[in-house]
Design an enzyme around this catalytic site. Structure first.
Site, PDB file in Angstrom:
ATOM      1  CG  ASP A  66      -1.991   1.090   1.478  1.00  0.00           C
ATOM      2  OD1 ASP A  66      -1.734   1.836   0.438  1.00  0.00           O
ATOM      3  OD2 ASP A  66      -2.768   1.029   2.069  1.00  0.00           O
ATOM      4  CE1 TYR A 161     -11.367  19.270  -2.718  1.00  0.00           C
ATOM      5  CE2 TYR A 161     -12.916  17.719  -1.690  1.00  0.00           C
ATOM      6  CZ  TYR A 161     -12.449  19.127  -1.931  1.00  0.00           C
ATOM      7  OH  TYR A 161     -13.127  20.004  -1.189  1.00  0.00           O
ATOM      8  CB  SER A 163      -7.892  17.583 -11.285  1.00  0.00           C
ATOM      9  OG  SER A 163      -8.978  18.513 -10.571  1.00  0.00           O
ATOM     10  CE  LYS A 166      -3.307  11.559 -11.163  1.00  0.00           C
ATOM     11  NZ  LYS A 166      -2.403  10.384 -11.208  1.00  0.00           N
TER      12      LYS A 166
END
Length: 267
Positions: A66, A161, A163, A166
């Site tokens: 994870d 949230y 984008s 990124k």
């Protein structure tokens, strides 16, 4: 000699989608690969596909992890180095949709959605890159991250949230590239548009030129070819700190341009 012979790649998020396709392509072209994700069954299926393409058991390392957990990030790096002795390519492809429990979108989503997106799509990438640096310095290696066209200069209100990290990732790519090239490490990223990774609106998007001028949703292999290009120093040595858009033209379209202007004007 195969394109990536004598190279070692660690590909995060490689149990499905773009990460899976990346690991398969790099392995097919001679690379030793560490594949990782949270779903052990999917990872074993990816390994079987890699072996079917001609790689040996000794060239594929499976590490369930994870990426939000820093101790598991350490495990990925350490076990890759222990198994293969080096690291040449880090592909940050980890990702996934994080939905609001109440079905809210945009600004109205819970802050837990924001926090999880930042942890998974940004913080894990930054941390994996930082932890890989000492090893990539030795090999004059490559970092390729997977961003998205939602990070660019237009609003993305429904998936706000998703984008936001990124967009920050693109800035990290630019800035880290300037810093790390002094040590021989290249950092770049790829910004896909709509990709066939199980997205439920594929038919709708493909049929509307205001969504995808190309007329079809991308297959993961079409994105992976660009990742491999950026991971190949012989082919892309002078590309530093760029996020290459691979979206079938989606980011080029204004709404009005998707329609026949002569028809709208009655000509």
């Amino acid at each position: 000699m195969a394109r990536f012979s004598e190279k070692v790649a660690l590909v995060t998020g490689s149990s499905s989608g773009i990460g899976k396709a990346t690991a398969i392509l790099l392995a097919r072209q001679g690379c030793k690969v560490t594949i990782t994700g949270r779903n052990t069954d999917r990872l074993e299926a990816v390994k079987r596909e890699i072996l079917k393409n001609g790689s040996s058991e000794n060239d594929v390392l499976v590490i369930p992890a994870d990426l939000i957990d820093e101790s598991e990030q350490d495990k990925l790096i350490e076990e890759t180095i222990t198994e293969f002795g080096q690291l040449d390519i880090l592909v940050n492809s980890v990702g996934g949709a994080i939905m609001d429990k109440e079905g809210k979108t945009g600004v109205m989503q819970g802050m837990d959605v924001f926090d999880k997106n930042i942890q998974l799509h940004l913080r894990s990438v930054v941390m994996m890159t930082k932890k890989a640096i000492p090893h990539l310095m030795k090999t004059k290696g490559e970092v390729v991250s997977v961003s998205a066209i939602g990070a660019d200069h237009h609003g993305n209100p429904q998936f706000l949230y998703d984008s936001m990290p990124k967009a920050a990732l693109n800035q990290f790519t630019r800035s880290a590239a300037v810093e790390l090239i002094r040590h021989g490490i290249r950092v770049n990223s790829v910004s896909p548009g709509f990709v066939n990774t199980g997205f439920f609106m594929m038919d709708f998007m493909s049929s509307r030129k205001e969504c995808i001028p190309y007329g079809a949703v991308a297959q993961p292999d079409q994105i992976v070819q660009v990742i491999a290009f950026l991971a190949d120093r012989k082919m892309s040595s002078y590309i530093i700190g760029q996020s290459i858009v691979v979206d079938g033209g989606s980011s080029l379209i204004m709404g009005m341009e998707a329609h026949d202007m002569q028809e709208l004007m009655g000509l």
